[in-house]
Design a protein around this motif. Structure first.
Motif, PDB file in Angstrom:
ATOM      1  N   PHE A   2     -88.869  36.861   2.208  1.00 38.47           N
ATOM      2  CA  PHE A   2     -88.527  34.955   1.945  1.00 38.47           C
ATOM      3  C   PHE A   2     -89.524  34.536   1.846  1.00 38.47           C
ATOM      4  CE2 PHE A   2     -85.050  35.996   5.547  1.00 38.47           C
ATOM      5  CZ  PHE A   2     -84.148  36.220   4.741  1.00 38.47           C
ATOM      6  N   GLY A  54     -92.011  34.965  -0.790  1.00 36.92           N
ATOM      7  CA  GLY A  54     -92.045  34.985  -2.462  1.00 36.92           C
ATOM      8  C   GLY A  54     -90.795  34.132  -2.501  1.00 36.92           C
ATOM      9  N   ARG A  55     -89.800  34.118  -1.867  1.00 34.88           N
ATOM     10  CA  ARG A  55     -88.976  33.186  -2.085  1.00 34.88           C
ATOM     11  C   ARG A  55     -89.799  31.940  -1.922  1.00 34.88           C
ATOM     12  NH1 ARG A  55     -85.386  34.868  -6.163  1.00 34.88           N
ATOM     13  NH2 ARG A  55     -84.894  37.109  -5.658  1.00 34.88           N
ATOM     14  N   PHE A  56     -89.667  31.570  -1.116  1.00 32.29           N
ATOM     15  CA  PHE A  56     -90.576  30.049  -0.429  1.00 32.29           C
ATOM     16  C   PHE A  56     -91.398  29.725  -1.515  1.00 32.29           C
ATOM     17  CE2 PHE A  56     -88.802  30.587   3.302  1.00 32.29           C
ATOM     18  CZ  PHE A  56     -88.134  29.746   3.886  1.00 32.29           C
ATOM     19  N   GLN A  57     -92.252  30.605  -2.053  1.00 28.31           N
ATOM     20  CA  GLN A  57     -93.647  30.229  -3.200  1.00 28.31           C
ATOM     21  C   GLN A  57     -92.837  30.424  -4.151  1.00 28.31           C
ATOM     22  OE1 GLN A  57     -95.940  32.683  -1.468  1.00 28.31           O
ATOM     23  NE2 GLN A  57     -96.116  31.361   0.140  1.00 28.31           N
ATOM     24  N   ASN A  58     -91.769  30.729  -5.032  1.00 26.33           N
ATOM     25  CA  ASN A  58     -91.313  31.162  -5.897  1.00 26.33           C
ATOM     26  C   ASN A  58     -91.491  32.123  -7.118  1.00 26.33           C
ATOM     27  OD1 ASN A  58     -89.503  28.568  -6.121  1.00 26.33           O
ATOM     28  ND2 ASN A  58     -91.097  27.929  -7.178  1.00 26.33           N
ATOM     29  N   ARG A  59     -92.518  32.946  -6.188  1.00 25.31           N
ATOM     30  CA  ARG A  59     -91.270  35.145  -6.425  1.00 25.31           C
ATOM     31  C   ARG A  59     -90.412  35.556  -6.082  1.00 25.31           C
ATOM     32  NH1 ARG A  59     -95.320  37.508  -2.987  1.00 25.31           N
ATOM     33  NH2 ARG A  59     -95.316  35.022  -1.621  1.00 25.31           N
ATOM     34  N   TRP A  89     -90.133  29.907   7.972  1.00 32.06           N
ATOM     35  CA  TRP A  89     -90.447  29.010   6.651  1.00 32.06           C
ATOM     36  C   TRP A  89     -91.587  27.987   7.144  1.00 32.06           C
ATOM     37  CZ3 TRP A  89     -86.295  24.552   7.516  1.00 32.06           C
ATOM     38  CH2 TRP A  89     -85.363  23.430   6.256  1.00 32.06           C
ATOM     39  N   ALA A 143     -88.457  24.380   0.442  1.00 26.38           N
ATOM     40  CA  ALA A 143     -86.397  24.850   0.651  1.00 26.38           C
ATOM     41  C   ALA A 143     -86.110  25.018  -0.306  1.00 26.38           C
ATOM     42  CB  ALA A 143     -85.932  23.269   2.172  1.00 26.38           C
ATOM     43  N   ASN A 193     -87.518  25.317  -2.921  1.00 28.29           N
ATOM     44  CA  ASN A 193     -87.844  26.764  -3.665  1.00 28.29           C
ATOM     45  C   ASN A 193     -87.018  27.594  -3.239  1.00 28.29           C
ATOM     46  OD1 ASN A 193     -89.845  26.018  -5.248  1.00 28.29           O
ATOM     47  ND2 ASN A 193     -92.392  26.088  -3.641  1.00 28.29           N
ATOM     48  N   PHE A 194     -87.215  27.784  -2.077  1.00 29.83           N
ATOM     49  CA  PHE A 194     -86.336  28.747  -1.336  1.00 29.83           C
ATOM     50  C   PHE A 194     -84.702  29.270  -2.068  1.00 29.83           C
ATOM     51  CE2 PHE A 194     -83.722  31.103   1.579  1.00 29.83           C
ATOM     52  CZ  PHE A 194     -84.337  32.569   1.699  1.00 29.83           C
ATOM     53  N   SER A 198     -84.940  29.595  -6.357  1.00 27.93           N
ATOM     54  CA  SER A 198     -85.316  30.563  -7.006  1.00 27.93           C
ATOM     55  C   SER A 198     -84.292  31.992  -7.003  1.00 27.93           C
ATOM     56  CB  SER A 198     -86.638  31.073  -6.143  1.00 27.93           C
ATOM     57  OG  SER A 198     -86.123  31.471  -4.751  1.00 27.93           O
TER      58      SER A 198
END
Lengths: 401, 205
Positions: free
Chosen positions: A55, A57-62, A317, B14, B16-17, B20
């Protein structure tokens, strides 16, 4: 009791107990509870670590870890193997006994917290009358362990971390405790099952459509937010991860730990996080109660799990979003802002509970308005005082925006 | 209002989440062994030797087509001294048909090479150029990273493939040079023939 999804864990326990003579039932059922807690939360810890990494990663566009197993789901087991096979280094000048005990204390302290949480309608390992007090007593072990680790490592960075952890504990334990008191006032009990029971959907809906959870009342919302902030500080997570503070003091109290002891610290921290999430759900989100009576077909322990998962997602988050505070900011925020708000919130809750008998649309609207004003006015005034004289930084040669 | 900045920050993460998961643009990660980012035209790693031979030539044909004449300019100019050349005893004709020495031994230790490209800059024969191979992990340093003539020589077609514009310019210059040399040789031959003819038929005195 008929076996349904609701009572399934109890039925499983009774079925296993039937294999032993009557005299040993108390022992086996106790052991089974311990095994269940260790298994469920051990696996929970493993998958929260991988969820947190994915998560974040996803929050940071990874993308996050995705190599070990499908979608990287076996990553925690690879991490465990890695931690187990690493060399365990103890500094020559370390105080050996506390250095060894600290990781054990942090894990056992966090595990003790699990004993009083009501996981479901019939699922509470130890239904103590003073469960709330017990929870705080067990929860304070975490900071003790951090200080033990910091002191015994004989390392200046570790010691700094230990002192920071103590200062943080003293500062945030108070708002944490005060934020929970309104829930105790509402339930007139320190027993966590009773506190959950006071938020039952059977007692009617808040404002006609909201679930009967403390979160959906002015004092409950304020208490929930104060509790959430203080809980993040208690579990040493970003933005309050000063004791660990990688960019300032290497790894804080973890500097002199390696291998499995290092992993144990993380286990303890995540156990503490899960326990605080469960406690928060119990106090403010109705515990194992379904939001509406019609949704009670879903077993109560599933509701509890969902609420804990949602809270942990919120913690992740928040970690992905905020920067670490400075030590003085941390203390100022607690003593000058959270603590007065939590104290005022007690008064708000008292007002709310004393006006419970008000009838008629106008009176009810007045009750909501007055309680909301009691929350928002101090928030706004204290917030302004907190940041008086502190503005956006200005630069002589750069345009401000 | 106190706290609005916090909400703004939470909104950014949020976004970004959620983004992505459905917006491919947001994920710049290239998952290396399966996917690879394109390398630029000027990207360089280690030197290789250009050979004037067919694209699918075998080792002996590649060695025969080497442009190098063992002049050792690159060896002398290499800052970390990672090039080792030994001259041949005999001579063989180069592309223009002129007899030349050739490198009997040509080795580059790419564990020492720093990829500075000075050998390429100083080479008067367009014989040594920079390669783009970067996956060179090996279990031992020697002899895997000590490249000999066999492993250094690569056909000109390979050079054209990895550096199209640079190779085209080199090929054009070399063709012009060879044409000029041929023209010079032709003119010389013609002049010699004329001289011979003049000698054969002495002018009437």
């Amino acid at each position: 009791m008929p076996v349904t999804l609701e009572t399934f864990p109890l039925a499983l326990r009774d079925w296993l107990c039937a294999f032993l003579p009557q005299e040993f039932h108390w022992l086996l059922s106790g052991l089974l509870v311990i095994i269940a807690i260790l298994t469920v939360f051990g696996l929970g810890f493993a998958f929260i670590t991988v969820a947190e990494r994915k998560f974040l990663g996803r929050f940071q566009n990874r993308i996050g870890p995705n190599r070990v197993g499908p979608f990287g789901l076996l990553q925690p087991f690879a991490d465990a193997v890695k931690a187990l096979t690493k060399e365990d280094i103890v500094p020559a000048t370390a105080d050996k006994l506390p250095h060894f005990l600290a990781p054990c204390v942090i894990v056992s302290g966090a595990l003790l917290c699990f004993a009083v949480l009501p996981y479901g309608r019939h699922l509470v390992p130890a239904d103590l009358d003073a469960g709330l007090l017990y929870f705080f007593a067990a929860g304070a072990f975490t900071e003790l362990a951090v200080f033990m680790a910091g002191w015994s490592s004989h390392n200046k960075f570790s010691l700094l971390a230990g002192i920071r952890a103590l200062a943080q504990l003293v500062s945030y334990e108070l708002p944490l405790l005060l934020a929970t008191l309104p829930a105790v006032m509402a339930a007139r009990s320190l027993n966590l099952q009773t506190i959950v029971g006071s938020q039952s959907p059977a007692a009617g809906l808040k404002a006609g459509f909201l679930p009967n959870w403390h979160l959906f009342s002015p004092w409950g919302a304020a208490g929930f937010l104060i509790f959430l902030i203080a809980a993040i500080a208690e579990s040493n997570r970003s933005p309050f991860d000063l004791p660990e503070g990688e960019s300032e003091i290497i790894a804080g109290h973890l500097t002199e730990y390696s291998g499995f002891k290092y992993a144990l610290f993380f286990m303890g921290e995540y156990f503490g996080l899960i326990a605080l999430s469960g406690f928060c759900a119990t106090l403010f989100l109705g515990g194992w109660q379904a939001p509406y009576a019609a949704l009670e077909v879903i077993p109560s322990w599933v509701w509890f799990g969902l609420k804990v998962a949602a809270l942990i997602f919120t913690f992740i988050w928040i970690r992905a979003t905020f920067l670490r505070l400075r030590m003085d900011q941390l203390m100022r925020f607690s003593w000058k802002f959270l603590l007065p708000l939590a104290l005022i919130n007690l008064g708000t809750a008292a007002f709310w509970l004393l006006t419970a008998h008000w009838q008629g649309a106008w009176w009810i609207a007045l009750r909501w308005f007055a309680a909301a004003a009691l929350v928002i006015a101090p928030y706004s005034i204290l917030g302004r005082r907190l940041f008086r004289g502190l503005g956006a930084r200005t630069y002589e040669y750069a345009p401000n925006n | 209002m106190l706290g609005s900045g916090i909400l703004k920050g939470l909104l950014v993460t949020a976004r970004n989440f959620v983004g992505s998961f459905h917006d491919r643009e947001r994920l710049p990660t290239v998952q290396y062994p399966e996917e690879r980012a394109p390398v630029g035209e000027a990207f360089r790693t280690f030197p290789f030797l250009v050979s004037d031979c067919p694209a699918d030539a075998d080792a002996s044909a590649r060695l025969a087509g080497l442009r190098g004449v063992a002049c050792q300019i690159c060896e002398r100019n290499c800052p970390p001294r990672c090039i080792h050349i030994e001259k041949s005893k005999d001579k063989k004709p180069d592309a223009a048909g002129k007899p030349q020495l050739y490198p009997a031994v040509f080795e580059i230790d790419i564990s020492v090479c720093m990829g500075c490209q000075i050998c390429v800059e100083v080479c008067p024969f367009d014989s040594i150029k920079m390669d783009k191979v970067f996956e060179i992990a090996v279990p031992r340093r020697s002899p895997e990273l000590l490249l000999d003539r066999d492993r250094l020589s690569k056909p000109n077609a390979y050079y054209r493939r990895i550096r199209p514009s640079e190779a085209a310019a080199v090929d054009a210059a070399r063709a012009a040079e060879q044409a000029a040399a041929k023209a010079r040789a032709d003119a010389a031959a013609k002049a010699a023939a004329a001289r011979q003819a003049a000698a054969a038929t002495p002018p009437a005195a």
